[in-house]
Design a protein around this motif. Sequence first.
Motif, PDB file in Angstrom:
ATOM      1  N   UNK A  66      -3.679  77.091  39.392  1.00 17.25           N
ATOM      2  CA  UNK A  66      -3.339  78.272  38.617  1.00 17.25           C
ATOM      3  C   UNK A  66      -1.864  78.306  38.245  1.00 17.25           C
ATOM      4  N   UNK A  67      -1.022  77.782  39.092  1.00 20.19           N
ATOM      5  CA  UNK A  67       0.406  77.786  38.782  1.00 20.19           C
ATOM      6  C   UNK A  67       0.718  76.984  37.532  1.00 20.19           C
ATOM      7  N   UNK A  68       0.181  75.759  37.443  1.00 18.24           N
ATOM      8  CA  UNK A  68       0.420  74.922  36.273  1.00 18.24           C
ATOM      9  C   UNK A  68      -0.235  75.517  35.029  1.00 18.24           C
ATOM     10  N   UNK A  69      -1.419  76.093  35.212  1.00 19.06           N
ATOM     11  CA  UNK A  69      -2.102  76.675  34.057  1.00 19.06           C
ATOM     12  C   UNK A  69      -1.330  77.854  33.490  1.00 19.06           C
ATOM     13  N   UNK A  70      -0.839  78.732  34.347  1.00 17.72           N
ATOM     14  CA  UNK A  70      -0.091  79.891  33.855  1.00 17.72           C
ATOM     15  C   UNK A  70       1.248  79.462  33.256  1.00 17.72           C
ATOM     16  N   UNK A  71       1.879  78.445  33.833  1.00 18.47           N
ATOM     17  CA  UNK A  71       3.124  77.943  33.257  1.00 18.47           C
ATOM     18  C   UNK A  71       2.880  77.376  31.864  1.00 18.47           C
ATOM     19  N   UNK A  72       1.795  76.617  31.709  1.00 14.71           N
ATOM     20  CA  UNK A  72       1.458  76.084  30.387  1.00 14.71           C
ATOM     21  C   UNK A  72       1.124  77.205  29.414  1.00 14.71           C
ATOM     22  N   UNK A  73       0.455  78.239  29.898  1.00 18.08           N
ATOM     23  CA  UNK A  73       0.112  79.373  29.031  1.00 18.08           C
ATOM     24  C   UNK A  73       1.360  80.050  28.494  1.00 18.08           C
ATOM     25  N   UNK A  74       2.370  80.191  29.348  1.00 14.57           N
ATOM     26  CA  UNK A  74       3.622  80.810  28.909  1.00 14.57           C
ATOM     27  C   UNK A  74       4.291  79.967  27.828  1.00 14.57           C
ATOM     28  N   UNK A  75       4.335  78.655  28.045  1.00 12.05           N
ATOM     29  CA  UNK A  75       4.974  77.778  27.067  1.00 12.05           C
ATOM     30  C   UNK A  75       4.179  77.719  25.764  1.00 12.05           C
ATOM     31  N   UNK A  76       2.857  77.801  25.862  1.00 10.24           N
ATOM     32  CA  UNK A  76       2.028  77.789  24.665  1.00 10.24           C
ATOM     33  C   UNK A  76       2.270  79.042  23.828  1.00 10.24           C
ATOM     34  N   UNK A  77       2.511  80.168  24.487  1.00  7.85           N
ATOM     35  CA  UNK A  77       2.684  81.434  23.773  1.00  7.85           C
ATOM     36  C   UNK A  77       4.005  81.504  23.014  1.00  7.85           C
ATOM     37  N   UNK A  78       4.989  80.723  23.421  1.00  8.47           N
ATOM     38  CA  UNK A  78       6.313  80.809  22.796  1.00  8.47           C
ATOM     39  C   UNK A  78       6.280  80.463  21.305  1.00  8.47           C
ATOM     40  N   UNK A  79       5.695  79.312  20.875  1.00 11.80           N
ATOM     41  CA  UNK A  79       5.669  79.029  19.422  1.00 11.80           C
ATOM     42  C   UNK A  79       4.936  80.088  18.622  1.00 11.80           C
ATOM     43  N   UNK A  80       3.835  80.622  19.172  1.00  2.12           N
ATOM     44  CA  UNK A  80       3.110  81.676  18.460  1.00  2.12           C
ATOM     45  C   UNK A  80       3.977  82.923  18.305  1.00  2.12           C
ATOM     46  N   UNK A  81       4.732  83.255  19.350  1.00  2.00           N
ATOM     47  CA  UNK A  81       5.616  84.418  19.277  1.00  2.00           C
ATOM     48  C   UNK A  81       6.733  84.204  18.263  1.00  2.00           C
ATOM     49  N   UNK A  82       7.288  82.985  18.231  1.00  3.00           N
ATOM     50  CA  UNK A  82       8.344  82.674  17.264  1.00  3.00           C
ATOM     51  C   UNK A  82       7.802  82.759  15.841  1.00  3.00           C
ATOM     52  N   UNK A  83       6.608  82.213  15.615  1.00  4.00           N
ATOM     53  CA  UNK A  83       5.981  82.277  14.299  1.00  4.00           C
ATOM     54  C   UNK A  83       5.778  83.725  13.883  1.00  4.00           C
ATOM     55  N   UNK A  84       5.335  84.549  14.832  1.00  4.00           N
ATOM     56  CA  UNK A  84       5.113  85.960  14.534  1.00  4.00           C
ATOM     57  C   UNK A  84       6.418  86.657  14.173  1.00  4.00           C
ATOM     58  N   UNK A  85       7.513  86.347  14.890  1.00  5.03           N
ATOM     59  CA  UNK A  85       8.794  86.988  14.602  1.00  5.03           C
ATOM     60  C   UNK A  85       9.273  86.676  13.193  1.00  5.03           C
TER      61      UNK A  85
END
Length: 290
Positions: free
Chosen positions: A254-273
């Motif tokens: 779960x630790x690696x999965x949640x860390x990857x989830x956070x990093x995956x969300x960053x480009x989507x957030x930047x695109x949204x901004x």
Amino acid sequence: MTVSTATNKEQAAGPRRGRRSPTASIGLHATLVVASIIAVFPVLWVLLTSIKPAKHAISTDFVKEPTLDNYRYLVESTSFFSWFANSVLVAGVTTILGVFIAATTGYAVSRFKFPGMKPLMWTLLITQMFPMAILIVPLYNLMGQLGLLNQPVGLIITYLTIAVPFCAWMMKGFFDTIPVEIDESGRVDGLNPFGTFWRLILPLAKPGLAVTGFYAFITAWGEVAYASAFMVGDENLTLAGGLQTFVTQYTSNWGAMTAASVLIAIPAAVFFLFAQRHLVAGMTAGATKG
């Protein structure tokens, strides 16, 4: 004098009628606070879990022995950067082609009358009625016959079949709000239909293009089902498919999965901004006409 006095009383009473009572105001703000907590809590919990050590990954403590080991493991011991590159390639090409195809299709249907126009629009609409899950098997067989399994091209084509119909409908509604006189002025100046579209209409369609691009990007960036079914091999996976490698029948990282989830969300957030100032205008304009 009496009429004037009555009018003044009505004007004075008008604002008071529109005011909320203290109880209603408290209830409204409490509802907004609760809704905000519900919306933010899952994201916050994923972020906090990503900085917990493995032994505390499923504990209910918000922060306990915070560490960046999960991110270090993700970068050093997995193919995260290969997954990231594959996702950037697939999502980027899907976004560019999706915006171009949806914009040209929407403009053609909005401005021109041609045989098969109504069947085309009905086809675009009907394709949105099928759940993605039931299309996996027929698309898998089709991609297998074409030799596109385990190829980024196959995944891009698949995502285009999902994104383009909706985006074309939306762009058609947006182009309907742009006056036809602009096209006519372009033809008077000697522009052909594509020149009119490219030079005059597209600059006015930036809000619609932003919504289309955002939808196409999110469709390709965060999709799991097709990415897992069509792509195999650690070096060929996208980010969504790579996440599944952390959860097996017997173990769950779960630790690696949640860390990857956070990093995956960053480009989507930047695109949204970058796109957010156009999103509301584009979605509103696209919904005014259909």
